[in-house]
Design a protein around this motif. Structure first.
Motif, PDB file in Angstrom:
ATOM      1  N   SER A 168      -7.313   2.907  -5.356  1.00 33.94           N
ATOM      2  CA  SER A 168      -7.187   4.091  -4.654  1.00 33.94           C
ATOM      3  C   SER A 168      -8.545   3.821  -3.599  1.00 33.94           C
ATOM      4  O   SER A 168      -9.758   3.742  -3.992  1.00 33.94           O
ATOM      5  CB  SER A 168      -7.613   5.374  -5.252  1.00 33.94           C
ATOM      6  OG  SER A 168      -6.094   5.451  -6.045  1.00 33.94           O
ATOM      7  N   HIS A 197       0.936  -1.338   0.009  1.00 34.03           N
ATOM      8  CA  HIS A 197       0.123  -0.268  -0.002  1.00 34.03           C
ATOM      9  C   HIS A 197       0.855   1.262   0.091  1.00 34.03           C
ATOM     10  O   HIS A 197       2.113   1.198   0.475  1.00 34.03           O
ATOM     11  CB  HIS A 197      -0.929   0.088   1.217  1.00 34.03           C
ATOM     12  CG  HIS A 197      -2.009  -1.017   1.324  1.00 34.03           C
ATOM     13  ND1 HIS A 197      -1.651  -2.120   1.835  1.00 34.03           N
ATOM     14  CD2 HIS A 197      -3.004  -1.175   0.814  1.00 34.03           C
ATOM     15  CE1 HIS A 197      -2.717  -3.051   1.749  1.00 34.03           C
ATOM     16  NE2 HIS A 197      -3.756  -2.239   1.162  1.00 34.03           N
ATOM     17  N   GLN A 198       0.312   2.393  -0.728  1.00 33.96           N
ATOM     18  CA  GLN A 198       0.911   3.772  -0.700  1.00 33.96           C
ATOM     19  C   GLN A 198      -0.028   4.755   0.252  1.00 33.96           C
ATOM     20  O   GLN A 198      -1.031   4.784  -0.462  1.00 33.96           O
ATOM     21  CB  GLN A 198       1.266   3.923  -1.892  1.00 33.96           C
ATOM     22  CG  GLN A 198       2.049   5.355  -1.951  1.00 33.96           C
ATOM     23  CD  GLN A 198       2.377   5.670  -3.422  1.00 33.96           C
ATOM     24  OE1 GLN A 198       1.778   5.173  -4.434  1.00 33.96           O
ATOM     25  NE2 GLN A 198       3.465   6.340  -3.706  1.00 33.96           N
ATOM     26  N   ILE A 199       0.447   5.172   1.240  1.00 33.61           N
ATOM     27  CA  ILE A 199      -0.229   6.259   1.773  1.00 33.61           C
ATOM     28  C   ILE A 199      -0.391   7.535   1.109  1.00 33.61           C
ATOM     29  O   ILE A 199       0.704   8.126   0.720  1.00 33.61           O
ATOM     30  CB  ILE A 199       0.305   6.726   3.050  1.00 33.61           C
ATOM     31  CG1 ILE A 199       0.712   5.143   3.976  1.00 33.61           C
ATOM     32  CG2 ILE A 199      -0.497   7.591   3.918  1.00 33.61           C
ATOM     33  CD1 ILE A 199      -0.727   4.578   4.406  1.00 33.61           C
ATOM     34  N   TYR A 220      -8.686   9.871   5.463  1.00 26.76           N
ATOM     35  CA  TYR A 220      -7.303   9.323   4.930  1.00 26.76           C
ATOM     36  C   TYR A 220      -7.398   8.723   3.669  1.00 26.76           C
ATOM     37  O   TYR A 220      -8.533   8.353   3.314  1.00 26.76           O
ATOM     38  CB  TYR A 220      -6.704   8.320   5.995  1.00 26.76           C
ATOM     39  CG  TYR A 220      -7.321   7.324   6.206  1.00 26.76           C
ATOM     40  CD1 TYR A 220      -6.731   6.020   5.706  1.00 26.76           C
ATOM     41  CD2 TYR A 220      -8.353   7.083   7.211  1.00 26.76           C
ATOM     42  CE1 TYR A 220      -7.486   4.927   5.861  1.00 26.76           C
ATOM     43  CE2 TYR A 220      -9.034   5.774   7.399  1.00 26.76           C
ATOM     44  CZ  TYR A 220      -8.559   4.761   6.558  1.00 26.76           C
ATOM     45  OH  TYR A 220      -9.185   3.538   6.855  1.00 26.76           O
ATOM     46  N   SER A 221      -6.475   8.588   3.018  1.00 32.05           N
ATOM     47  CA  SER A 221      -6.558   7.870   1.709  1.00 32.05           C
ATOM     48  C   SER A 221      -5.008   6.998   1.499  1.00 32.05           C
ATOM     49  O   SER A 221      -4.077   7.123   2.060  1.00 32.05           O
ATOM     50  CB  SER A 221      -6.744   8.954   0.572  1.00 32.05           C
ATOM     51  OG  SER A 221      -5.362   9.585   0.456  1.00 32.05           O
ATOM     52  N   TYR A 222      -5.149   6.150   0.722  1.00 34.37           N
ATOM     53  CA  TYR A 222      -4.229   5.087   0.287  1.00 34.37           C
ATOM     54  C   TYR A 222      -4.372   4.424  -0.791  1.00 34.37           C
ATOM     55  O   TYR A 222      -5.722   4.259  -1.636  1.00 34.37           O
ATOM     56  CB  TYR A 222      -3.690   4.214   1.352  1.00 34.37           C
ATOM     57  CG  TYR A 222      -4.912   3.173   1.902  1.00 34.37           C
ATOM     58  CD1 TYR A 222      -4.746   2.007   1.463  1.00 34.37           C
ATOM     59  CD2 TYR A 222      -6.027   3.509   2.670  1.00 34.37           C
ATOM     60  CE1 TYR A 222      -5.977   1.013   1.448  1.00 34.37           C
ATOM     61  CE2 TYR A 222      -7.000   2.707   3.001  1.00 34.37           C
ATOM     62  CZ  TYR A 222      -6.872   1.356   2.318  1.00 34.37           C
ATOM     63  OH  TYR A 222      -7.953   0.378   2.578  1.00 34.37           O
ATOM     64  N   ASP A 223      -3.455   3.845  -1.476  1.00 33.79           N
ATOM     65  CA  ASP A 223      -3.752   3.144  -2.607  1.00 33.79           C
ATOM     66  C   ASP A 223      -2.978   1.637  -2.508  1.00 33.79           C
ATOM     67  O   ASP A 223      -2.042   1.682  -1.942  1.00 33.79           O
ATOM     68  CB  ASP A 223      -3.063   3.545  -3.815  1.00 33.79           C
ATOM     69  CG  ASP A 223      -3.399   4.910  -4.370  1.00 33.79           C
ATOM     70  OD1 ASP A 223      -4.514   5.321  -3.955  1.00 33.79           O
ATOM     71  OD2 ASP A 223      -2.659   5.828  -5.172  1.00 33.79           O
ATOM     72  N   HIS A 254      -3.395  12.066   5.317  1.00 32.54           N
ATOM     73  CA  HIS A 254      -4.470  12.097   6.109  1.00 32.54           C
ATOM     74  C   HIS A 254      -4.831  13.494   6.535  1.00 32.54           C
ATOM     75  O   HIS A 254      -3.974  14.581   6.358  1.00 32.54           O
ATOM     76  CB  HIS A 254      -4.093  11.208   7.275  1.00 32.54           C
ATOM     77  CG  HIS A 254      -3.148  11.785   8.325  1.00 32.54           C
ATOM     78  ND1 HIS A 254      -1.739  11.791   7.778  1.00 32.54           N
ATOM     79  CD2 HIS A 254      -3.175  12.263   9.452  1.00 32.54           C
ATOM     80  CE1 HIS A 254      -1.150  12.280   8.812  1.00 32.54           C
ATOM     81  NE2 HIS A 254      -1.947  12.831   9.719  1.00 32.54           N
ATOM     82  N   GLU A 313     -10.363   5.978  -0.154  1.00 34.89           N
ATOM     83  CA  GLU A 313     -10.664   7.392   0.600  1.00 34.89           C
ATOM     84  C   GLU A 313     -11.488   6.892   1.675  1.00 34.89           C
ATOM     85  O   GLU A 313     -12.630   6.431   1.409  1.00 34.89           O
ATOM     86  CB  GLU A 313     -11.182   8.684  -0.226  1.00 34.89           C
ATOM     87  CG  GLU A 313     -10.015   9.051  -1.161  1.00 34.89           C
ATOM     88  CD  GLU A 313     -10.449  10.326  -2.016  1.00 34.89           C
ATOM     89  OE1 GLU A 313     -11.370  10.967  -1.545  1.00 34.89           O
ATOM     90  OE2 GLU A 313      -9.953  10.190  -3.175  1.00 34.89           O
TER      91      GLU A 313
END
Length: 93
Positions: free
Chosen positions: A33, A3-5, A15-18, A8, A35
Motif C-alpha cells: 500500500s 494497481h488498485q486505486i 492519493y493512495s493505491y495498492d 484521492h 500513500e
C-alpha cells in the motif's frame, strides 16, 4: 503489475493505491500500500511525502535489505517523473 486505486483527496493533495499483482510482490508479499501527499516547499516547488506498507503472505518475513530494495525501486518511478515535470513545467497546467 496491477494497481488498485484507494482514493484521492484534492483538497489535501494526497492519493493512495495498492500494488496487488505482479512486479516486486513475488511469493512473500500479498500487496504493498502506498500513500502520497504533496506539500509546498519553502523555496518553491513541492515535496512529496510517501509511505509504504507491506502485507506479507502467511508467516513470511521481509528483511531490512528487501525493504530497502523495494523503496529504491519505488524511487526509480518518481525520478523520471520529476525530471519530466522540471523540463516541461507547462505539463502541470
Amino acid at each position: 503489475m496491477k494497481h488498485q486505486i484507494g482514493g484521492h483527496d484534492e483538497s489535501n493533495f494526497s492519493y493512495s493505491y495498492d500494488l496487488i499483482e505482479g512486479g516486486p510482490l513475488g511469493d512473500k508479499l500479498e500487496r504493498i500500500s502506498y500513500e502520497n501527499k504533496f506539500e509546498a516547499a519553502a523555496g518553491g516547488g513541492s515535496i512529496c511525502k510517501s509511505s509504504m506498507k507491506f502485507y506479507t503472505v502467511g508467516d513470511n518475513v521481509i528483511t531490512e535489505d528487501e525493504i530497502k530494495a523495494l523503496i529504491k525501486g519505488s524511487e526509480g518511478v518518481y525520478k523520471p517523473v520529476e525530471a519530466y515535470l522540471l523540463a516541461n513545467p507547462e505539463a502541470c497546467n
